[in-house]
Design a protein around this motif. Structure first.
Motif, short mmCIF file in Angstrom:
data_model
loop_
_atom_site.label_atom_id
_atom_site.label_comp_id
_atom_site.label_asym_id
_atom_site.label_seq_id
_atom_site.Cartn_x
_atom_site.Cartn_y
_atom_site.Cartn_z
N ARG A 159 -5.80 -4.96 -1.40
CA ARG A 159 -6.23 -6.32 -1.73
C ARG A 159 -6.34 -7.14 -0.46
O ARG A 159 -5.79 -6.78 0.57
CB ARG A 159 -5.20 -6.95 -2.69
N ARG A 160 -7.02 -8.24 -0.58
CA ARG A 160 -7.22 -9.10 0.60
C ARG A 160 -5.90 -9.51 1.23
O ARG A 160 -5.77 -9.54 2.44
CB ARG A 160 -8.05 -10.32 0.22
N HIS A 161 -4.89 -9.77 0.43
CA HIS A 161 -3.60 -10.18 1.00
C HIS A 161 -2.90 -9.03 1.73
O HIS A 161 -1.94 -9.26 2.46
CB HIS A 161 -2.69 -10.83 -0.06
N ASP A 162 -3.39 -7.78 1.56
CA ASP A 162 -2.86 -6.63 2.30
C ASP A 162 -3.42 -6.54 3.71
O ASP A 162 -2.87 -5.82 4.55
CB ASP A 162 -3.20 -5.32 1.57
N HIS A 163 -4.54 -7.22 3.97
CA HIS A 163 -5.23 -7.05 5.25
C HIS A 163 -4.34 -7.29 6.47
O HIS A 163 -4.40 -6.50 7.41
CB HIS A 163 -6.49 -7.91 5.31
N PRO A 164 -3.53 -8.36 6.53
CA PRO A 164 -2.67 -8.52 7.72
C PRO A 164 -1.73 -7.33 7.95
O PRO A 164 -1.58 -6.87 9.08
CB PRO A 164 -1.89 -9.81 7.43
N ALA A 165 -1.11 -6.81 6.89
CA ALA A 165 -0.22 -5.66 7.03
C ALA A 165 -1.00 -4.41 7.45
O ALA A 165 -0.52 -3.60 8.24
CB ALA A 165 0.53 -5.41 5.72
N ILE A 166 -2.21 -4.27 6.91
CA ILE A 166 -3.05 -3.12 7.28
C ILE A 166 -3.44 -3.19 8.74
O ILE A 166 -3.37 -2.19 9.46
CB ILE A 166 -4.29 -3.06 6.35
N LEU A 167 -3.82 -4.36 9.22
CA LEU A 167 -4.20 -4.50 10.63
C LEU A 167 -2.99 -4.30 11.55
O LEU A 167 -3.13 -3.71 12.63
CB LEU A 167 -4.85 -5.86 10.87
N GLU A 168 -1.84 -4.74 11.12
CA GLU A 168 -0.62 -4.51 11.91
C GLU A 168 -0.31 -3.02 11.98
O GLU A 168 0.00 -2.48 13.04
CB GLU A 168 0.54 -5.27 11.28
N LEU A 169 -0.42 -2.34 10.85
CA LEU A 169 -0.21 -0.89 10.81
C LEU A 169 -1.23 -0.19 11.71
O LEU A 169 -0.88 0.70 12.48
CB LEU A 169 -0.33 -0.40 9.36
N ASP A 170 -2.49 -0.59 11.60
CA ASP A 170 -3.55 0.02 12.39
C ASP A 170 -3.27 -0.10 13.89
O ASP A 170 -3.49 0.84 14.65
CB ASP A 170 -4.89 -0.63 12.04
N GLY A 210 -5.89 1.64 22.03
CA GLY A 210 -7.03 1.00 22.68
C GLY A 210 -8.22 0.71 21.81
O GLY A 210 -8.14 -0.02 20.83
N ASP A 211 -9.35 1.31 22.19
CA ASP A 211 -10.62 1.04 21.53
C ASP A 211 -10.67 1.51 20.08
O ASP A 211 -11.57 1.12 19.34
CB ASP A 211 -11.78 1.71 22.29
N TRP A 212 -9.73 2.33 19.66
CA TRP A 212 -9.73 2.84 18.28
C TRP A 212 -9.09 1.86 17.31
O TRP A 212 -9.22 2.00 16.10
CB TRP A 212 -9.02 4.19 18.21
N ARG A 213 -8.39 0.85 17.82
CA ARG A 213 -7.75 -0.14 16.94
C ARG A 213 -8.78 -1.04 16.29
O ARG A 213 -9.76 -1.43 16.91
CB ARG A 213 -6.79 -1.01 17.74
N THR A 238 5.54 -3.66 1.22
CA THR A 238 5.26 -2.89 2.42
C THR A 238 4.08 -1.95 2.20
O THR A 238 4.03 -1.25 1.19
CB THR A 238 6.49 -2.06 2.82
N VAL A 239 3.19 -1.92 3.14
CA VAL A 239 2.09 -0.96 3.14
C VAL A 239 2.45 0.13 4.14
O VAL A 239 2.56 -0.13 5.33
CB VAL A 239 0.75 -1.64 3.52
N SER A 240 2.67 1.33 3.64
CA SER A 240 3.06 2.44 4.52
C SER A 240 1.86 3.18 5.08
O SER A 240 1.96 3.84 6.10
CB SER A 240 3.97 3.40 3.78
N GLY A 241 0.72 3.09 4.40
CA GLY A 241 -0.49 3.76 4.86
C GLY A 241 -1.70 3.19 4.17
O GLY A 241 -1.59 2.49 3.16
N TYR A 242 -2.86 3.50 4.74
CA TYR A 242 -4.11 3.06 4.10
C TYR A 242 -5.22 4.04 4.43
O TYR A 242 -5.14 4.80 5.40
CB TYR A 242 -4.50 1.64 4.52
N ALA A 243 -6.24 4.03 3.59
CA ALA A 243 -7.42 4.87 3.80
C ALA A 243 -8.66 4.14 3.34
O ALA A 243 -8.64 3.43 2.33
CB ALA A 243 -7.29 6.20 3.06
N ILE A 244 -9.72 4.32 4.09
CA ILE A 244 -11.05 3.85 3.71
C ILE A 244 -11.91 5.09 3.54
O ILE A 244 -12.05 5.90 4.45
CB ILE A 244 -11.66 2.92 4.77
N THR A 245 -12.46 5.24 2.35
CA THR A 245 -13.32 6.37 2.03
C THR A 245 -14.68 5.83 1.66
O THR A 245 -14.77 4.81 0.96
CB THR A 245 -12.75 7.16 0.83
#
Length: 172
Positions: free
Chosen positions: A41-52, A58-61, A88-95
């Motif tokens: 969900r949109r509210h997960d985005h900050p946690a996802i970006l932090e995890l990423d 470097g350039d892969w972030r 807590t978001v422990s992992g994410y995937a974009i397919t």
């Protein structure tokens, strides 16, 4: 790009930055769907970006714009997270899916949550979703030295293709 497709770009002044493994899955024998995932969900985005930021160098972030670009890279997208606890978001995937091809575009698991099945749950979820949409082949790429990702993908039925990919860049 493949090595053959990169030649005109190299001739135009682009330089090889990195080589990647390219792996494919025919979606016939799928890993069991284990673990739980849910829609990001949109509210997960900050946690996802932090995890990423902790999972990639470097350039892969991804930053916020990079995440939006990844979500728009294919006509049809599935964005999932593995919750480790309520907040807590422990992992994410974009397919993604485009025609008969599927792409495991992005997968990351927090360092503190690795080796607990979250990556396998995300890969299995992605492959089952692609098969339900009549995709014939799923593709994923990873860095040559990312042995953990290679091991995960191969244990889920991906096979390395003889041709990898080239990442090119050019200073403007």
């Amino acid at each position: 790009l493949s090595a053959a497709d990169s030649a005109p770009f190299v001739d135009a002044g682009f330089a090889l930055r990195e080589r990647l493994h390219l792996l494919a899955h025919d979606l016939h024998q799928l890993p069991p769907a284990t673990g739980s995932t849910r829609r990001a969900r949109r509210h997960d985005h900050p946690a996802i970006l932090e995890l990423d930021a902790t999972a990639f160098d470097g350039d892969w972030r991804l930053d916020r714009d990079g995440l939006v670009d990844a979500l728009r890279a294919t006509p049809v997208t599935r964005f999932r997270v593995t919750p480790d606890a309520e907040t807590t978001v422990s992992g994410y995937a974009i397919t993604g899916r485009s025609g008969r091809n599927g792409y495991l575009q992005r997968i990351a698991v927090h360092a503190d949550a690795r080796r607990r099945g979250f990556g396998r749950a995300l890969v299995a979820d992605a492959l089952w979703w692609l098969r339900r949409r009549a995709v014939e082949r799923a593709l994923v790429n990873t860095q040559l030295d990312n042995t953990a990702a290679l091991s995960l993908y191969e244990s889920c039925g991906f096979r390395r293709l003889p041709v990898g990919l080239c990442v090119l860049g050019r200073v403007l």
